[in-house]
Design a protein around this motif. Structure first.
Motif, PDB file in Angstrom:
ATOM      1  N   ARG A 109       0.796  -1.219   0.000  1.00  0.00           N
ATOM      2  CA  ARG A 109       0.000   0.000   0.000  1.00  0.00           C
ATOM      3  C   ARG A 109       0.833   1.276   0.000  1.00  0.00           C
ATOM      4  O   ARG A 109       0.390   2.317   0.485  1.00  0.00           O
ATOM      5  CB  ARG A 109      -0.974  -0.037   1.178  1.00  0.00           C
ATOM      6  N   LEU A 110       2.008   1.192  -0.557  1.00  0.00           N
ATOM      7  CA  LEU A 110       2.779   2.409  -0.782  1.00  0.00           C
ATOM      8  C   LEU A 110       1.954   3.348  -1.674  1.00  0.00           C
ATOM      9  O   LEU A 110       1.483   2.939  -2.740  1.00  0.00           O
ATOM     10  CB  LEU A 110       4.097   2.077  -1.488  1.00  0.00           C
ATOM     11  N   PRO A 111       1.751   4.582  -1.258  1.00  0.00           N
ATOM     12  CA  PRO A 111       0.904   5.483  -2.061  1.00  0.00           C
ATOM     13  C   PRO A 111       1.439   5.711  -3.469  1.00  0.00           C
ATOM     14  O   PRO A 111       0.666   5.949  -4.401  1.00  0.00           O
ATOM     15  CB  PRO A 111       0.887   6.781  -1.242  1.00  0.00           C
ATOM     16  N   GLU A 112       2.761   5.617  -3.646  1.00  0.00           N
ATOM     17  CA  GLU A 112       3.341   5.841  -4.963  1.00  0.00           C
ATOM     18  C   GLU A 112       2.912   4.790  -5.982  1.00  0.00           C
ATOM     19  O   GLU A 112       3.027   5.010  -7.197  1.00  0.00           O
ATOM     20  CB  GLU A 112       4.871   5.853  -4.864  1.00  0.00           C
ATOM     21  N   PRO A 174      11.324  10.313 -12.995  1.00  0.00           N
ATOM     22  CA  PRO A 174      11.807  11.679 -13.271  1.00  0.00           C
ATOM     23  C   PRO A 174      12.399  11.823 -14.666  1.00  0.00           C
ATOM     24  O   PRO A 174      12.118  12.801 -15.370  1.00  0.00           O
ATOM     25  CB  PRO A 174      12.871  11.881 -12.182  1.00  0.00           C
ATOM     26  N   GLN A 175      13.206  10.851 -15.083  1.00  0.00           N
ATOM     27  CA  GLN A 175      13.826  10.928 -16.404  1.00  0.00           C
ATOM     28  C   GLN A 175      12.788  10.832 -17.510  1.00  0.00           C
ATOM     29  O   GLN A 175      12.812  11.602 -18.480  1.00  0.00           O
ATOM     30  CB  GLN A 175      14.853   9.810 -16.568  1.00  0.00           C
ATOM     31  N   ARG A 176      11.849   9.893 -17.365  1.00  0.00           N
ATOM     32  CA  ARG A 176      10.858   9.698 -18.420  1.00  0.00           C
ATOM     33  C   ARG A 176       9.876  10.859 -18.504  1.00  0.00           C
ATOM     34  O   ARG A 176       9.400  11.188 -19.593  1.00  0.00           O
ATOM     35  CB  ARG A 176      10.137   8.370 -18.215  1.00  0.00           C
ATOM     36  N   ALA A 177       9.555  11.478 -17.386  1.00  0.00           N
ATOM     37  CA  ALA A 177       8.688  12.653 -17.416  1.00  0.00           C
ATOM     38  C   ALA A 177       9.316  13.740 -18.277  1.00  0.00           C
ATOM     39  O   ALA A 177       8.637  14.385 -19.092  1.00  0.00           O
ATOM     40  CB  ALA A 177       8.454  13.168 -16.001  1.00  0.00           C
ATOM     41  N   GLN A 178      10.618  13.943 -18.123  1.00  0.00           N
ATOM     42  CA  GLN A 178      11.316  14.957 -18.905  1.00  0.00           C
ATOM     43  C   GLN A 178      11.357  14.588 -20.379  1.00  0.00           C
ATOM     44  O   GLN A 178      11.135  15.436 -21.254  1.00  0.00           O
ATOM     45  CB  GLN A 178      12.733  15.130 -18.368  1.00  0.00           C
ATOM     46  N   LEU A 179      11.630  13.313 -20.675  1.00  0.00           N
ATOM     47  CA  LEU A 179      11.710  12.868 -22.061  1.00  0.00           C
ATOM     48  C   LEU A 179      10.373  13.016 -22.782  1.00  0.00           C
ATOM     49  O   LEU A 179      10.323  13.466 -23.935  1.00  0.00           O
ATOM     50  CB  LEU A 179      12.177  11.409 -22.116  1.00  0.00           C
ATOM     51  N   GLU A 185       6.316  18.238 -26.507  1.00  0.00           N
ATOM     52  CA  GLU A 185       6.239  19.679 -26.235  1.00  0.00           C
ATOM     53  C   GLU A 185       5.140  19.987 -25.220  1.00  0.00           C
ATOM     54  O   GLU A 185       4.279  20.849 -25.429  1.00  0.00           O
ATOM     55  CB  GLU A 185       6.007  20.443 -27.551  1.00  0.00           C
ATOM     56  N   LEU A 186       5.188  19.274 -24.104  1.00  0.00           N
ATOM     57  CA  LEU A 186       4.208  19.445 -23.040  1.00  0.00           C
ATOM     58  C   LEU A 186       4.754  20.415 -21.991  1.00  0.00           C
ATOM     59  O   LEU A 186       5.959  20.531 -21.803  1.00  0.00           O
ATOM     60  CB  LEU A 186       3.897  18.103 -22.376  1.00  0.00           C
ATOM     61  N   ASP A 187       3.855  21.087 -21.310  1.00  0.00           N
ATOM     62  CA  ASP A 187       4.284  21.932 -20.194  1.00  0.00           C
ATOM     63  C   ASP A 187       3.229  21.880 -19.094  1.00  0.00           C
ATOM     64  O   ASP A 187       2.124  21.392 -19.293  1.00  0.00           O
ATOM     65  CB  ASP A 187       4.527  23.376 -20.642  1.00  0.00           C
ATOM     66  N   GLY A 188       3.594  22.352 -17.939  1.00  0.00           N
ATOM     67  CA  GLY A 188       2.658  22.381 -16.813  1.00  0.00           C
ATOM     68  C   GLY A 188       2.262  21.018 -16.304  1.00  0.00           C
ATOM     69  O   GLY A 188       1.236  20.892 -15.626  1.00  0.00           O
ATOM     70  N   GLY A 189       3.043  19.997 -16.607  1.00  0.00           N
ATOM     71  CA  GLY A 189       2.725  18.658 -16.127  1.00  0.00           C
ATOM     72  C   GLY A 189       1.627  17.961 -16.897  1.00  0.00           C
ATOM     73  O   GLY A 189       1.238  16.842 -16.547  1.00  0.00           O
ATOM     74  N   ARG A 190       1.134  18.575 -17.966  1.00  0.00           N
ATOM     75  CA  ARG A 190       0.062  17.958 -18.747  1.00  0.00           C
ATOM     76  C   ARG A 190       0.575  16.715 -19.456  1.00  0.00           C
ATOM     77  O   ARG A 190       1.637  16.723 -20.074  1.00  0.00           O
ATOM     78  CB  ARG A 190      -0.485  18.954 -19.762  1.00  0.00           C
ATOM     79  N   GLY A 191      -0.187  15.640 -19.384  1.00  0.00           N
ATOM     80  CA  GLY A 191       0.162  14.410 -20.069  1.00  0.00           C
ATOM     81  C   GLY A 191       1.245  13.579 -19.408  1.00  0.00           C
ATOM     82  O   GLY A 191       1.626  12.532 -19.927  1.00  0.00           O
ATOM     83  N   THR A 192       1.744  14.020 -18.252  1.00  0.00           N
ATOM     84  CA  THR A 192       2.800  13.272 -17.564  1.00  0.00           C
ATOM     85  C   THR A 192       2.447  12.985 -16.103  1.00  0.00           C
ATOM     86  O   THR A 192       3.322  12.826 -15.269  1.00  0.00           O
ATOM     87  CB  THR A 192       4.140  14.035 -17.621  1.00  0.00           C
ATOM     88  N   TYR A 195       4.021  10.040 -14.083  1.00  0.00           N
ATOM     89  CA  TYR A 195       5.395  10.112 -13.587  1.00  0.00           C
ATOM     90  C   TYR A 195       5.555  11.023 -12.374  1.00  0.00           C
ATOM     91  O   TYR A 195       6.678  11.265 -11.922  1.00  0.00           O
ATOM     92  CB  TYR A 195       6.321  10.595 -14.709  1.00  0.00           C
ATOM     93  N   ASN A 196       4.448  11.530 -11.847  1.00  0.00           N
ATOM     94  CA  ASN A 196       4.538  12.489 -10.743  1.00  0.00           C
ATOM     95  C   ASN A 196       4.633  11.838  -9.364  1.00  0.00           C
ATOM     96  O   ASN A 196       4.714  12.540  -8.361  1.00  0.00           O
ATOM     97  CB  ASN A 196       3.320  13.422 -10.760  1.00  0.00           C
TER      98      ASN A 196
END
Length: 254
Positions: A109-112, A174-179, A185-192, A195-196
């Motif tokens: 039950r790790l929240p992640e 973290p790496q895949r969110a950036q990739l 061309e996403l910004d503001g965390g949209r579509g990722t 990976y948060n």
């Protein structure tokens, strides 16, 4: 190991239920090595094969020839990848209420690890209403069935599937969110959103917390061995899923 309710050891096939009954009258010795270390050392080859699949390498590191068409093709493959993950995380989260053992439950039950809703949000971003179109390849369905099966018959084996998801998905978040943000061309965390769960600065702390929770689960030697073998199976099925996605059959076009 059978995928239909039995555990294979040295050519001998026993159901999970029969194994539990036999160990109830003959207590097994406690595991002599921390589970986190056993998993890291015992799954190395299967883990590397899954991580280095041609599909994932192309998805996250390929050039896709640039341009609008290349981006479109990459997005289609990425969406198929998200769909498989959504099926697996939904399966995992759906069986958690069945877990009774407190020691095992604390690890599971790790929240992640609760990423189904985040995956759904990403699918909504990329696909809109078409996200409701279901698709899971045969290997993904097999993996989901296995998760439900062990939840019923040998809940301690869910630890293996939780570990595999952490290593395959959360460690690289973290790496895949950036990739992905750069590729589309996403910004503001949209579509990722998927990976948060773990930020780059929190990754080491998360890995330490995961190891601590693995090692605090009280296990006998046979149970520990089974978990390592089940984790190998989880990594291998994930590799098969990637192989199927790489084939780009008509059914994968969604």
């Amino acid at each position: 190991m059978s995928l239909h309710g039995t555990l294979r050891w040295g050519g001998i096939v026993r159901s999970a239920r029969d194994r539990r009954l036999s160990t109830a009258t003959s207590p097994e010795p406690a595991s002599s090595q921390p589970l986190s270390r056993r998993l890291e050392e015992g799954t190395g080859m299967a883990r590397r094969q899954a991580e280095q699949s041609t599909f994932l390498e192309a998805l996250f590191h390929g050039s896709w020839n640039g341009g609008v068409y290349g981006q479109f093709v990459r997005a289609r493959h990425y969406v198929n990848h998200l769909r498989q993950l959504h099926v697996l995380y939904e399966a995992f989260e759906s069986v958690l209420p069945e877990v009774k053992d407190a020691g095992v439950a604390r690890m599971l039950r790790l929240p992640e690890l609760r990423r189904a809703s985040a995956l759904l949000a990403d699918l909504e971003w990329f696909c809109g209403d078409t996200r409701t179109h279901p698709f899971a390849c045969a290997e993904t369905r097999l993996h989901a069935e296995r998760i439900h099966e062990v939840a019923r018959e040998a809940p301690h084996l869910l630890i293996a599937h939780a570990y595999a998801r952490c290593v395959q998905d959360l460690y690289s978040s973290p790496q895949r969110a950036q990739l992905i943000a750069q590729a589309f061309e996403l910004d503001g965390g949209r579509g990722t959103a998927f990976y948060n769960a773990v930020a780059a600065g929190e990754l080491h702390a998360f890995q330490s917390r995961l190891s601590a929770r693995l090692d605090e689960v009280a296990l006998g030697e046979h149970d520990a061995q089974e978990i390592v073998q089940e984790a190998r199976l989880a990594f291998r099925i994930q590799g098969l899923i990637c192989d199927e996605l790489a084939r780009d059959t008509p059914g994968l076009n969604g």
